[in-house]
Motif scaffolding. Structure first.
Motif, PDB file in Angstrom:
ATOM      1  N   VAL A 259      -4.236  11.417 -11.331  1.00 41.35           N
ATOM      2  CA  VAL A 259      -4.711  10.079 -12.260  1.00 41.35           C
ATOM      3  C   VAL A 259      -5.173   8.996 -11.393  1.00 41.35           C
ATOM      4  N   GLU A 260      -4.625   9.093  -9.859  1.00 39.99           N
ATOM      5  CA  GLU A 260      -5.211   8.181  -8.935  1.00 39.99           C
ATOM      6  C   GLU A 260      -6.596   8.589  -8.693  1.00 39.99           C
ATOM      7  N   LYS A 261      -6.777   9.762  -8.378  1.00 38.47           N
ATOM      8  CA  LYS A 261      -8.191  10.246  -8.011  1.00 38.47           C
ATOM      9  C   LYS A 261      -9.040   9.716  -9.144  1.00 38.47           C
ATOM     10  N   LEU A 262      -8.790  10.117 -10.354  1.00 39.64           N
ATOM     11  CA  LEU A 262      -9.618   9.694 -11.774  1.00 39.64           C
ATOM     12  C   LEU A 262      -9.988   8.570 -11.569  1.00 39.64           C
ATOM     13  N   VAL A 263      -8.936   7.625 -11.524  1.00 39.29           N
ATOM     14  CA  VAL A 263      -9.124   6.139 -11.550  1.00 39.29           C
ATOM     15  C   VAL A 263     -10.034   5.743 -10.403  1.00 39.29           C
ATOM     16  N   LEU A 264      -9.717   6.098  -9.072  1.00 37.88           N
ATOM     17  CA  LEU A 264     -10.631   5.626  -8.100  1.00 37.88           C
ATOM     18  C   LEU A 264     -11.915   6.002  -7.927  1.00 37.88           C
ATOM     19  N   ASP A 265     -12.031   7.395  -8.347  1.00 34.50           N
ATOM     20  CA  ASP A 265     -13.322   7.973  -8.662  1.00 34.50           C
ATOM     21  C   ASP A 265     -14.266   7.158  -9.484  1.00 34.50           C
ATOM     22  N   GLN A 266     -13.758   6.783 -10.522  1.00 35.30           N
ATOM     23  CA  GLN A 266     -14.676   5.655 -11.369  1.00 35.30           C
ATOM     24  C   GLN A 266     -15.283   4.377 -10.575  1.00 35.30           C
ATOM     25  N   GLY A 267     -14.443   3.813  -9.908  1.00 39.69           N
ATOM     26  CA  GLY A 267     -14.927   2.778  -8.944  1.00 39.69           C
ATOM     27  C   GLY A 267     -15.938   3.169  -7.914  1.00 39.69           C
ATOM     28  N   ARG A 268     -15.587   4.292  -7.323  1.00 39.40           N
ATOM     29  CA  ARG A 268     -16.215   4.868  -6.207  1.00 39.40           C
ATOM     30  C   ARG A 268     -17.817   5.288  -7.055  1.00 39.40           C
ATOM     31  N   GLN A 269     -17.758   5.747  -7.997  1.00 44.12           N
ATOM     32  CA  GLN A 269     -18.964   6.155  -8.607  1.00 44.12           C
ATOM     33  C   GLN A 269     -19.816   4.951  -9.147  1.00 44.12           C
ATOM     34  N   THR A 270     -19.470   3.826  -9.415  1.00 44.15           N
ATOM     35  CA  THR A 270     -19.903   2.498  -9.704  1.00 44.15           C
ATOM     36  C   THR A 270     -20.714   2.098  -8.484  1.00 44.15           C
ATOM     37  N   THR A 271     -19.958   2.202  -7.368  1.00 44.21           N
ATOM     38  CA  THR A 271     -20.821   1.564  -6.122  1.00 44.21           C
ATOM     39  C   THR A 271     -21.963   2.618  -5.804  1.00 44.21           C
ATOM     40  N   ARG A 272     -21.727   4.060  -6.039  1.00 42.71           N
ATOM     41  CA  ARG A 272     -22.721   4.982  -5.507  1.00 42.71           C
ATOM     42  C   ARG A 272     -24.054   4.795  -6.505  1.00 42.71           C
ATOM     43  N   GLN A 273     -23.628   4.732  -7.990  1.00 40.20           N
ATOM     44  CA  GLN A 273     -24.827   4.487  -8.873  1.00 40.20           C
ATOM     45  C   GLN A 273     -25.540   3.225  -8.335  1.00 40.20           C
ATOM     46  N   ALA A 274     -24.818   1.999  -8.236  1.00 41.33           N
ATOM     47  CA  ALA A 274     -25.386   0.831  -7.520  1.00 41.33           C
ATOM     48  C   ALA A 274     -26.491   1.260  -6.594  1.00 41.33           C
ATOM     49  N   VAL A 275     -25.876   1.908  -5.587  1.00 38.12           N
ATOM     50  CA  VAL A 275     -26.614   2.366  -4.161  1.00 38.12           C
ATOM     51  C   VAL A 275     -28.179   2.849  -4.588  1.00 38.12           C
ATOM     52  N   GLN A 276     -27.925   4.003  -5.553  1.00 40.99           N
ATOM     53  CA  GLN A 276     -29.109   4.902  -5.715  1.00 40.99           C
ATOM     54  C   GLN A 276     -29.981   4.014  -6.781  1.00 40.99           C
ATOM     55  N   ARG A 277     -29.581   2.765  -7.379  1.00 43.17           N
ATOM     56  CA  ARG A 277     -30.554   2.281  -8.519  1.00 43.17           C
ATOM     57  C   ARG A 277     -31.077   1.062  -7.770  1.00 43.17           C
ATOM     58  N   ASP A 278     -30.246   0.305  -6.912  1.00 42.38           N
ATOM     59  CA  ASP A 278     -30.579  -1.074  -5.981  1.00 42.38           C
ATOM     60  C   ASP A 278     -31.826  -0.656  -5.125  1.00 42.38           C
ATOM     61  N   ARG A 279     -32.988  -1.155  -5.348  1.00 40.52           N
ATOM     62  CA  ARG A 279     -34.080  -1.256  -4.442  1.00 40.52           C
ATOM     63  C   ARG A 279     -33.781  -1.807  -3.070  1.00 40.52           C
ATOM     64  N   GLU A 280     -32.878  -2.841  -3.169  1.00 38.74           N
ATOM     65  CA  GLU A 280     -32.476  -3.327  -1.999  1.00 38.74           C
ATOM     66  C   GLU A 280     -31.551  -2.599  -0.979  1.00 38.74           C
ATOM     67  N   ALA A 281     -30.732  -1.653  -1.575  1.00 37.76           N
ATOM     68  CA  ALA A 281     -29.908  -0.966  -1.074  1.00 37.76           C
ATOM     69  C   ALA A 281     -30.391   0.351  -0.208  1.00 37.76           C
ATOM     70  N   VAL A 282     -29.999   0.703   1.024  1.00 35.85           N
ATOM     71  CA  VAL A 282     -30.668   1.939   1.800  1.00 35.85           C
ATOM     72  C   VAL A 282     -29.719   2.817   1.839  1.00 35.85           C
ATOM     73  N   GLY A 283     -28.548   2.792   1.469  1.00 34.43           N
ATOM     74  CA  GLY A 283     -27.488   3.855   1.590  1.00 34.43           C
ATOM     75  C   GLY A 283     -26.054   3.296   1.567  1.00 34.43           C
ATOM     76  N   TYR A 284     -25.159   4.189   1.828  1.00 29.07           N
ATOM     77  CA  TYR A 284     -23.803   3.822   2.160  1.00 29.07           C
ATOM     78  C   TYR A 284     -23.360   4.659   2.979  1.00 29.07           C
ATOM     79  N   ALA A 285     -21.954   4.279   3.706  1.00 30.17           N
ATOM     80  CA  ALA A 285     -21.338   4.938   4.700  1.00 30.17           C
ATOM     81  C   ALA A 285     -19.874   5.094   3.991  1.00 30.17           C
ATOM     82  N   ARG A 286     -19.002   6.173   4.509  1.00 30.36           N
ATOM     83  CA  ARG A 286     -17.823   6.401   4.079  1.00 30.36           C
ATOM     84  C   ARG A 286     -16.770   5.696   4.889  1.00 30.36           C
ATOM     85  N   ALA A 287     -15.758   5.002   4.533  1.00 27.21           N
ATOM     86  CA  ALA A 287     -14.936   4.340   5.480  1.00 27.21           C
ATOM     87  C   ALA A 287     -13.376   5.009   5.081  1.00 27.21           C
TER      88      ALA A 287
END
Length: 233
Positions: free
Chosen positions: A105-133
């Protein structure tokens, strides 16, 4: 519950699916707010609306819950197909199922948040990528992914071209149960630098694991155990 699994499991799974959707939507909203804050901190002024990731399909949630509870089904101890876990007392099996359920359950919830960020980076022309912390006590896999720095935006940069085991869009960045890794978005004009711990993991990787195709993770895991003071969870 184990004595009446056939009757109690379906409504329980529906209830858990509702919880996943509720808190997953909250995780997506919070991720969008963090992304917007990171964008503002990078002095990006162009307009962009963060697309919120959808809740996981009910089939995915139910498959995860079936895995978490599979050892609760009554088994004949004399049946050779009965596993050691299934032969444990019901109290032990219930405790294990509860722990696994919390993890998925924790993973499913957190993955939805992480997927939101990933989608934003992919679609945002000002984003060049992301790193994993990754946390100091993260597993060797997560430490290795964090040591790679700001390479995550496409499957090619993340490693699919060098690793046939990468498949599908979600493989760009993999997460596991109990994984607390987060995403650091990077925008045009920013200079990304590894954190001190990620830089240390990168040095360990280069010294002990680089140049050994197919065996990097095993070698890195062993090197981390021998040369990194942070305990592996």
């Amino acid at each position: 519950m184990p004595a009446r699994m056939g009757a109690t499991l379906p409504p329980w799974m529906e209830a858990v699916d509702a919880v996943v959707r509720q808190y997953g939507d909250l995780a997506a909203q919070l991720a969008a707010e963090v992304y917007e804050a990171q964008r503002a901190a990078a002095d990006v002024t162009s307009a962009f609306t963060v697309p919120l990731a959808d809740s996981p399909p009910q089939e995915q949630t139910q498959a995860s819950l079936r895995w978490a509870t599979k050892d609760l089904w009554p088994r004949d101890p004399d049946d050779p197909r009965t596993t050691a876990a299934q032969a444990q007392p019901v109290e032990v099996r219930l405790a294990a199922a509860e722990k696994k359920t919390a993890a998925v359950v924790e993973k499913l919830v957190l993955d939805q948040g992480r997927q939101t960020t990933r989608q934003a980076v992919q679609r945002d022309r000002e984003a060049v990528g992301y790193a994993r912390a990754a946390a100091l006590g993260a597993c060797a896999f997560c430490r290795l992914m964090a040591s790679r720095g700001m390479v995550y935006k496409s499957a090619g940069t993340a490693g699919r071209d060098a690793n046939d085991r990468f498949s599908g869009d979600a493989s760009v960045a993999k997460y596991h149960d109990h994984c607390s890794c987060q995403i650091i978005s990077v925008f045009r004009g920013q200079r990304f630098e590894l954190s001190p711990q990620a830089a240390r993991w990168d040095r360990i990787y280069r010294e002990y694991a680089q140049g050994h195709p197919g065996d990097q993770l095993r070698l890195f895991r062993r090197a981390i155990a021998e040369h990194d003071a942070s305990p592996v969870q």
